[in-house]
Design a protein around this motif. Structure first.
Motif, PDB file in Angstrom:
ATOM      1  N   ASP A  78       0.845  -1.171   0.080  1.00 38.28           N
ATOM      2  CA  ASP A  78       0.305   0.110   0.047  1.00 38.28           C
ATOM      3  C   ASP A  78       0.780   1.470   0.196  1.00 38.28           C
ATOM      4  O   ASP A  78       0.389   1.552  -0.718  1.00 38.28           O
ATOM      5  CB  ASP A  78      -0.907  -0.163   1.398  1.00 38.28           C
ATOM      6  CG  ASP A  78      -1.395  -1.432   0.729  1.00 38.28           C
ATOM      7  OD1 ASP A  78      -2.239  -1.376  -0.141  1.00 38.28           O
ATOM      8  OD2 ASP A  78      -2.225  -1.688   1.954  1.00 38.28           O
ATOM      9  N   LEU A  79       1.969   1.068   0.892  1.00 38.65           N
ATOM     10  CA  LEU A  79       3.133   2.649   0.620  1.00 38.65           C
ATOM     11  C   LEU A  79       3.084   2.387  -0.292  1.00 38.65           C
ATOM     12  O   LEU A  79       4.262   4.081  -1.059  1.00 38.65           O
ATOM     13  CB  LEU A  79       3.723   2.074   1.661  1.00 38.65           C
ATOM     14  CG  LEU A  79       4.974   2.999   2.074  1.00 38.65           C
ATOM     15  CD1 LEU A  79       3.867   5.003   2.730  1.00 38.65           C
ATOM     16  CD2 LEU A  79       6.024   3.060   3.153  1.00 38.65           C
TER      17      LEU A  79
ATOM     18  N   GLU B 143      12.572   4.226  -2.082  1.00 36.62           N
ATOM     19  CA  GLU B 143      10.926   3.374  -3.260  1.00 36.62           C
ATOM     20  C   GLU B 143      12.133   1.884  -3.331  1.00 36.62           C
ATOM     21  O   GLU B 143      11.754   0.491  -2.880  1.00 36.62           O
ATOM     22  CB  GLU B 143      11.320   4.120  -3.970  1.00 36.62           C
ATOM     23  CG  GLU B 143       9.781   4.396  -4.996  1.00 36.62           C
ATOM     24  CD  GLU B 143       9.206   4.988  -5.536  1.00 36.62           C
ATOM     25  OE1 GLU B 143      10.494   4.373  -6.745  1.00 36.62           O
ATOM     26  OE2 GLU B 143       8.151   6.143  -6.104  1.00 36.62           O
TER      27      GLU B 143
ATOM     28  N   GLU C 155       2.463   1.657  -3.832  1.00 40.10           N
ATOM     29  CA  GLU C 155       1.344   2.284  -4.371  1.00 40.10           C
ATOM     30  C   GLU C 155       0.895   3.205  -4.329  1.00 40.10           C
ATOM     31  O   GLU C 155      -0.239   4.270  -4.997  1.00 40.10           O
ATOM     32  CB  GLU C 155       0.060   1.457  -4.101  1.00 40.10           C
ATOM     33  CG  GLU C 155       0.838  -0.069  -4.694  1.00 40.10           C
ATOM     34  CD  GLU C 155      -1.039  -0.927  -5.136  1.00 40.10           C
ATOM     35  OE1 GLU C 155      -1.614  -0.983  -4.128  1.00 40.10           O
ATOM     36  OE2 GLU C 155      -0.568  -2.516  -5.100  1.00 40.10           O
ATOM     37  N   ASP C 156       1.405   4.322  -2.960  1.00 39.70           N
ATOM     38  CA  ASP C 156       0.787   5.956  -3.068  1.00 39.70           C
ATOM     39  C   ASP C 156       1.840   6.454  -3.056  1.00 39.70           C
ATOM     40  O   ASP C 156       2.580   6.959  -1.728  1.00 39.70           O
ATOM     41  CB  ASP C 156       0.215   5.801  -1.191  1.00 39.70           C
ATOM     42  CG  ASP C 156      -0.911   7.042  -1.172  1.00 39.70           C
ATOM     43  OD1 ASP C 156      -0.492   7.847  -2.679  1.00 39.70           O
ATOM     44  OD2 ASP C 156      -1.051   7.142  -0.026  1.00 39.70           O
ATOM     45  N   PRO C 157       2.170   7.189  -4.142  1.00 38.76           N
ATOM     46  CA  PRO C 157       3.354   8.117  -4.494  1.00 38.76           C
ATOM     47  C   PRO C 157       3.645   9.386  -3.370  1.00 38.76           C
ATOM     48  O   PRO C 157       4.615   9.701  -2.764  1.00 38.76           O
ATOM     49  CB  PRO C 157       3.543   8.555  -5.687  1.00 38.76           C
ATOM     50  CG  PRO C 157       2.483   8.138  -6.362  1.00 38.76           C
ATOM     51  CD  PRO C 157       1.562   6.973  -5.214  1.00 38.76           C
ATOM     52  N   HIS C 158       2.215   9.382  -2.660  1.00 38.28           N
ATOM     53  CA  HIS C 158       1.917  10.996  -2.128  1.00 38.28           C
ATOM     54  C   HIS C 158       2.717  10.132  -0.668  1.00 38.28           C
ATOM     55  O   HIS C 158       2.927  11.719   0.035  1.00 38.28           O
ATOM     56  CB  HIS C 158       0.568  11.001  -1.785  1.00 38.28           C
ATOM     57  CG  HIS C 158       0.688  12.272  -1.027  1.00 38.28           C
ATOM     58  ND1 HIS C 158       0.334  13.207  -0.689  1.00 38.28           N
ATOM     59  CD2 HIS C 158      -0.620  12.233   0.395  1.00 38.28           C
ATOM     60  CE1 HIS C 158      -0.186  13.670  -0.199  1.00 38.28           C
ATOM     61  NE2 HIS C 158      -0.612  13.664   0.328  1.00 38.28           N
ATOM     62  N   GLU C 159       2.552  10.100   0.051  1.00 39.31           N
ATOM     63  CA  GLU C 159       3.270   8.899   0.787  1.00 39.31           C
ATOM     64  C   GLU C 159       4.653   9.491   0.954  1.00 39.31           C
ATOM     65  O   GLU C 159       5.244   9.383   1.502  1.00 39.31           O
ATOM     66  CB  GLU C 159       2.228   7.595   1.603  1.00 39.31           C
ATOM     67  CG  GLU C 159       1.727   7.593   2.177  1.00 39.31           C
ATOM     68  CD  GLU C 159       0.629   8.884   3.445  1.00 39.31           C
ATOM     69  OE1 GLU C 159       1.130   9.425   4.414  1.00 39.31           O
ATOM     70  OE2 GLU C 159      -0.600   9.594   3.109  1.00 39.31           O
TER      71      GLU C 159
ATOM     72  N   ASP D 262       0.087  16.244  -7.027  1.00 41.15           N
ATOM     73  CA  ASP D 262       1.556  15.444  -5.683  1.00 41.15           C
ATOM     74  C   ASP D 262       2.818  16.252  -6.059  1.00 41.15           C
ATOM     75  O   ASP D 262       3.896  15.415  -6.262  1.00 41.15           O
ATOM     76  CB  ASP D 262       1.504  14.378  -5.610  1.00 41.15           C
ATOM     77  CG  ASP D 262      -0.063  13.939  -4.765  1.00 41.15           C
ATOM     78  OD1 ASP D 262      -0.372  15.056  -4.272  1.00 41.15           O
ATOM     79  OD2 ASP D 262      -0.662  12.642  -5.393  1.00 41.15           O
TER      80      ASP D 262
END
Length: 447
Positions: free
Chosen positions: A292-293, A338, A295-299, A317
């Motif tokens: 999940d982390l 990443e 797949e979420d580039p915002h975090e 973003d």
């Protein structure tokens, strides 16, 4: 018994000088008596009015004399006095309710509501470790978090927040990795429940990374990333060590079973299977959090711009920084984060996959044991059935023997060979009956 009157002085606007007095009695329950105003050199003028059951206080201020027309009537009938008394009571009770309504913070403390205080270990970026107590209000003020953010790391909510999580905020990162709960900031990290296994393993992993001698001249990552990597490393290492401990036991059980079925071996298989289920669930939850982390580039970008004069553009973003060099550094850190998450995701997937394979092998072994036990129970059932058929045939022979055992004359007792013929007939009949029943059961595929 005569009542002593009380005198209340108040001004009356008259042309003649001298004080004015109001004469009244303290008891409102007496019969209405005239109350007179005495003025120097002025005859007494009796004013008769009925005092209600509630004692009324008259102030000295001359400006409030005009208000008596609304609250009290000097000359009125009995019904008017009751309505005025009711209105007076309502006016008196309403300010009291207004004064009681607000409850301050001090009142909550007097009621026994205490602010939570956490005992944490503080590790600074220079490697200094200290134990301190910090209140919830102070923690929110220094970290810039909201009350709902603390729920994920609150030790008192361990049962409700058991799923691993990594929450990124503007000035802090909240880590919840099983028994490890921590808040990472730019220059320090606060560790809750530091006496548990997860907290000790995290501290042992983090402190060597903060030592400048262990950098070996390589580029130093920001402190928040060091904390995140140390947390993931300690968590994955604990899962791998637990897997390495349980794997040899499961392999040994798979070699022994199902030929050797004892209570101790079966109990050890059950415990190993339970350990594999728990290990697989924890590795799977950590694997899902990392997915999940990623797949979420915002975090991830929020982690990169932490501590820098950069912002994220709403909608796409994209990172915007006041200094171009900081934007370049943030983009490089995004790639490093990443790669870091991908590395620990692969290790976590490997641990999860190995645990699932061992668990499947244990389940297959349980199925094999169940089949083996079922075959043994079937053999026992066949033997029991044969014994029951033999018992039936013998019982028929015993019936014949019982018939001949009656004390009645059958004229066979006079023959010499009657006993031997009867005994041989019973035995042959029992054997023949047994084989007949046996062949019937074999024909019906019962045996």
């Amino acid at each position: 018994m005569a009542l002593s009157p009380h005198l209340l002085q108040f001004p009356v606007h008259t042309s003649s000088p001298g004080p004015d007095y109001l004469l009244f009695y303290p008891s409102p329950c007496q019969s209405p008596s005239p109350i007179s105003v005495h003025k120097t050199k002025i005859p007494v003028v009796p004013i008769a009015f009925k005092v209600s059951s509630r004692v009324r206080c008259l102030t000295k201020s001359s400006t409030e004399e005009d208000r008596w027309s609304d609250s009290e009537t000097l000359v009125s009938d009995d019904g008017g006095d009751d309505r005025d008394a009711a209105r007076e009571d309502a006016k008196v009770q309403q300010p009291q309710r207004e004064r009681i309504a607000p409850i301050s913070y001090g009142d909550s403390l007097s009621l026994g509501i205490r602010e939570p205080v956490y005992e944490v270990v503080e590790v600074k970026s220079n490697g200094m470790v200290s134990t301190r107590k910090i209140s919830r209000r102070r923690l929110l003020k220094t970290s810039g978090l909201r009350p709902r953010d603390i729920r994920s790391v609150d030790p008192s909510l361990f049962l409700t927040n058991s799923m691993p999580s990594l929450v990124v905020r503007e000035h802090a990162i909240l880590l919840n990795l099983g028994s490890l709960r921590a808040i990472a900031m730019q220059e320090r990290v606060l560790i809750f429940d530091y006496n548990c296994k997860g907290g000790k393993a995290f501290i042992d992993t983090l402190l060597p990374r903060l030592n400048p001698r262990n950098v070996n001249g390589g580029p130093c990552m920001p402190f928040e990333l060091e904390v995140v990597e140390a947390a993931l490393l300690s968590r994955v290492q604990r899962l791998e060590q637990r897997l390495m401990t349980v794997e040899p036991r499961v392999q040994a059980l798979l070699e022994v079973l199902p030929n050797r079925l004892t209570a101790d071996i079966l109990e050890e298989l059950r415990i190993s299977k339970q350990t594999l289920v728990e290990l697989g669930s924890r590795a799977g939850a950590l694997r899902q959090m990392l997915l999940d982390l990623l797949e979420d580039p915002h975090e991830i970008r929020l982690i990169c711009i932490m501590g820098r004069n950069c912002t994220l553009v709403k909608g796409n973003d994209n990172v915007e920084c006041s200094v171009p060099l900081e934007k370049q550094i943030a983009e490089e850190e995004e790639e490093e984060i990443e790669m870091l998450l991908e590395n620990y995701l692969q290790r976590c997937e490997s641990c999860y996959g190995q645990a699932e394979r061992l668990l499947d092998s244990a389940k297959e072994m349980e199925d094999s044991i169940a089949v083996n036990l079922s075959s043994r129970r079937l053999e026992v059932s066949r033997v029991e059935l044969l014994l029951q058929v033999g018992t039936f045939c013998v019982a028929v022979g015993a019936l014949v023997a019982g018939i001949f055992g009656m004390n009645l004359k059958s004229y066979l007792e006079e023959h010499v060979f009657a006993f031997w013929l009867t005994t041989a007939g019973i035995l042959v009949g029992a054997v023949v009956a047994f084989f007949i029943v046996y062949l019937y059961l074999r024909a019906r595929k019962i045996l």
